[in-house]
Design an enzyme around this catalytic site. Structure first.
Site, mmCIF file in Angstrom:
data_model
loop_
_atom_site.group_PDB
_atom_site.id
_atom_site.type_symbol
_atom_site.label_atom_id
_atom_site.label_comp_id
_atom_site.label_asym_id
_atom_site.label_seq_id
_atom_site.Cartn_x
_atom_site.Cartn_y
_atom_site.Cartn_z
ATOM 1 N N ASP B 337 0.887 -1.134 0.000
ATOM 2 C CA ASP B 337 0.000 0.000 0.000
ATOM 3 C C ASP B 337 0.938 1.199 0.000
ATOM 4 O O ASP B 337 2.025 1.125 0.550
ATOM 5 C CB ASP B 337 -0.835 -0.065 1.279
ATOM 6 C CG ASP B 337 -1.775 1.093 1.379
ATOM 7 O OD1 ASP B 337 -2.409 1.393 0.354
ATOM 8 O OD2 ASP B 337 -1.865 1.689 2.452
ATOM 9 N N ASP B 532 -0.739 -0.625 6.344
ATOM 10 C CA ASP B 532 -0.642 -0.072 7.691
ATOM 11 C C ASP B 532 -1.648 -0.719 8.630
ATOM 12 O O ASP B 532 -1.698 -0.419 9.808
ATOM 13 C CB ASP B 532 -0.788 1.444 7.680
ATOM 14 C CG ASP B 532 -2.092 1.883 7.055
ATOM 15 O OD1 ASP B 532 -2.967 1.023 6.839
ATOM 16 O OD2 ASP B 532 -2.241 3.089 6.784
ATOM 17 N N ASP B 536 -6.705 -1.769 5.687
ATOM 18 C CA ASP B 536 -6.285 -2.801 4.737
ATOM 19 C C ASP B 536 -6.718 -4.195 5.152
ATOM 20 O O ASP B 536 -6.342 -5.167 4.504
ATOM 21 C CB ASP B 536 -4.756 -2.838 4.618
ATOM 22 C CG ASP B 536 -4.203 -1.530 4.118
ATOM 23 O OD1 ASP B 536 -4.907 -0.898 3.327
ATOM 24 O OD2 ASP B 536 -3.103 -1.165 4.524
#
Lengths: 72, 641
Positions: B337, B532, B536
């Protein structure tokens, strides 16, 4: 219900594997792991009969490795 | 020798005594003649000293229906050796077996201890502040949420909380493996397990002991053994068949030639039987029994994984199970990400492009003042870039135009700051910018004053990340982001990332990861996702192995991920891969080494070349070496730097 127990004097890795396999075969046990390194046992079994199942587990473990104590 | 347990010390004395006796008995015939019948009782003394418990356990386990138990195998092999007149060998085999067991017990205890010490980060006491202001030392478990505890310099923070008074630097090394201390002041959250380095802190407890960070981490590491790796299951399954097979082979090795010798006339016997008798074949069969013990094989694999998990946690990397260590080692694709993982996740002013006749300072000051009332991250970054104090009274008539920007009066002059849509709305001619990032255009009194570029910078540690991952064996790196294509491409290029997917919604990320999973080169290659951990969670669970970063203090991340990096340093991803690969390499070495030596000695034994001494080596010696090799997993100094 999932519960963890500490084991004392679990001296051989192969016995741990044998115990794990024997416990898994007990009726009402969904899953079980015996960790030789952590000296711990995790049992996932039917809620209603948990205490009875634990008695069976103790008996089975006694057969495989008599010196090993499950700290209930 | 002081760190042996009582049981171990007792065994050590038995070994030394039996060894001394064995030597004495062996030397005796050289000093004065010993009648032949005396040999059995003489050798029986050291044999029973060293082996009585093995014999006893063998009998007991047979009664319990445990046939292929290693005690039974050793008992049978040594009693058999006695029966064939190999007295010294019987004693020696038992002696060596017990020495091996002792060593194994010691090594396992040692590695367990070193991991326990590693995890000894839970403080035993907390200084609870009572109503009259005095302090009482209590168990952290008895401290309630909302209570105030005092942490003196040098002490560990006992519970998660918020600083009420004081400022200090906290050493988070035990949790994150990071040596740079973290500064905290009034209002900051502090995490249990950190060491207070400098100042006295008064902390209001925000979580009960069992929910505190340190308890969660300990729980996670202690229970990592529940999730077993495929190679761990392989070896236990293998042992289940291995032992019976070797025992059956041993029986056949003894019975078939013996029957042939007894029944066939000498002329009809095959050549390999010539000159042999049944005791020779029995001896070969006994060698098989010694080798058939599975413990050496079974112990080294979980020990290696245990060491690998312990070593990783030394570096601030928590691995939730041996299986994840295994998956991590097979990682072919790493998907990241962007925001917060590879980049700092905060906006920084990276360029000022004033229009003709306007200074950079004037441009930034106007924008910062106009945005001074807003808490939008962009406004915050503008104020931060300006750095000097802003007098809010200079700003009047502030109007936030959603999706466009801000219009306000600064020192009585009309100032607008916002995106190109705002400029079009105001009918101002604006300049475009080629650099990636978010652009804030500024007008003063209806005239274009220039634009400010704001972007999310990559973390400094991320720059060597791709290189590190490639060195650790990763083939492809992919970045997923909700950001614009230009911004995404710029970051990807700077960091050397192979593939970029931009402008994604959270649901799209799952879809992309599924697409990448479907394109894996082989089913055993795995895909890791790094995020993080906050928004997610679905992707973390969908990937073969989900890695959450910056998890210190974030329960959601610890829950959702398979591997947890306690700080937000992306370089740790490469470290995690290297540790996992090293562990797997050691596991493989151990498996092949143990199988190879056992196989070779079995073969030699069958042809009568190997002696029982070599057989004991194949059992105990291999365990020795495998355990020493497994202990290497704990050493991660090379990765810490």
């Amino acid at each position: 219900m999932k519960k963890r127990f500490k084991l004392t004097d679990l001296d051989c890795a192969n016995c741990a594997a044998k115990m794990e396999e024997a416990i898994k075969k007990i009726d009402g046990v969904h899953d079980a792991t015996v960790s030789f390194m952590a000296q711990k046992m995790t049992v996932d079994a039917d809620d209603a009969r948990f205490d009875d199942i634990m008695k069976e587990i103790v008996a089975v473990c006694k057969k495989v490795e008599s010196d090993c104590i499950i700290n209930l | 020798m002081n760190n042996l347990t009582r049981k171990q010390r007792k065994m050590l004395y038995r070994i030394l005594l039996a060894a001394a006796l064995l030597i004495a008995v062996k030397l005796l015939p050289h000093l004065f003649p010993v009648p032949v019948w005396m040999a059995v009782p003489l050798y029986l003394a050291p044999y029973l000293i060293i082996g009585w418990d093995v014999l006893w356990k063998a009998v007991r386990n047979i009664l319990n229906g445990q046939v292929f138990d290693e005690n039974f195998l050793m008992a049978l092999a040594t009693v058999g050796a006695f029966a064939t007149g190999e007295y010294a060998e019987a004693v020696f085999v038992m002696l060596f077996y017990q020495t091996g067991e002792l060593f194994q017990d010691y090594a396992v205890g040692k590695s367990r201890q070193s991991i326990a010490a590693l995890m000894d980060i839970r403080p035993d006491t907390a200084n609870l502040e009572l109503e009259d202001g005095s302090l009482e030392e209590v168990d952290p478990e008895d401290v309630e949420v909302g209570a105030v505890v005092v942490v003196r310099p040098g002490e560990r923070v006992p519970l998660d909380g918020e600083v009420l008074e004081g400022a200090s630097a906290l050493d988070t090394a035990a949790l994150t493996g990071e040596s740079v201390p973290r500064d905290v002041g009034v209002g900051d959250a502090v995490i249990s397990g950190c060491v207070n380095q400098s100042g006295l802190l008064r902390v209001k407890v925000t979580k009960p002991c069992e929910e505190s960070t340190v308890s969660k981490i300990l729980d996670l590491v202690e229970n990592a053994g529940e999730k077993k790796a495929a190679s761990e299951n392989f070896i236990t399954r293998f042992a289940r068949y291995y032992t019976p097979c070797v025992v059956i082979a041993a029986t056949a090795l003894f019975l078939l030639p013996t029957i042939a010798l007894a029944l066939l006339p000498a002329s009809a016997q095959p050549a390999f039987l010539a000159g042999t008798d049944w005791t020779g074949w029995l001896h070969r069969a006994l060698i098989f029994l010694v080798i058939s013990c599975p413990c050496a094989l079974v112990i080294s694999v979980p020990l290696s994984f245990f060491g690998g998990i312990g070593g990783a946690s030394k570096c601030g990397i928590l691995v939730k199970g041996s299986n994840y260590l295994e998956t991590l080692a097979r990682t072919e694709t790493v998907v990241f990400d962007k925001t917060g993982t590879l980049t700092q996740g905060s906006f920084t002013v990276t360029a000022l492009h004033p229009a003709k006749g306007v200074t950079e300072d004037a441009l930034l000051e106007a924008a910062a003042l106009a945005e001074s009332w807003s808490s939008h991250p962009i406004s915050v970054s503008l104020r931060k870039a300006w750095g000097k104090d802003l007098d809010p009274s200079r700003v009047t008539d502030v109007e936030e135009i959603a999706g466009h920007g801000v219009a306000a009066k600064v020192d009585g002059k009309a100032v607008s700051a916002g995106n190109s849509r705002l400029m079009e709305k105001e009918g101002v001619q604006w300049e475009s910018c080629d650099l990636p990032g978010t652009i804030v255009h500024v007008t003063v009194e209806g005239r274009y004053a220039g634009h400010i570029l704001i972007s999310d910078l990559p973390k400094p540690e991320a720059k060597t990340l791709v290189e590190g991952l490639k060195a650790a064996g990763v083939k492809k790196t992919v970045m997923l982001t909700g950001d614009t294509e230009a911004a995404a491409k710029a970051v990807a290029q700077e960091l050397g990332i192979d593939e970029v997917h931009s402008q994604l919604l959270p649901a799209d990320k799952v879809e992309r990861v599924e697409g990448l999973l479907a394109r894996k080169s082989s089913p055993s290659a795995s895909l890791a996702f790094v995020g993080d951990g906050i928004n997610d969670a679905p992707v973390l669970t969908r990937a073969d192995v989900g890695i959450a970063m910056g998890a210190l203090g974030s329960d959601a991340a610890i829950e959702a991920a398979d591997v947890v990096l306690m700080d937000d340093n992306p370089a740790k991803i490469a470290t995690a891969m290297r540790i996992s690969r090293k562990t797997l390499r050691i596991v493989k070495q151990n498996i092949w080494f143990a199988l190879g030596v056992k196989g070779a000695v079995l073969l030699l034994g069958a042809f009568g070349v190997a002696t029982m001494w070599e057989a004991v080596f194949a059992d105990v010696g291999v365990a020795f070496i495998a355990i020493l090799n497994a202990m290497r997993c704990l050493h991660v100094e090379e990765f810490k730097k």
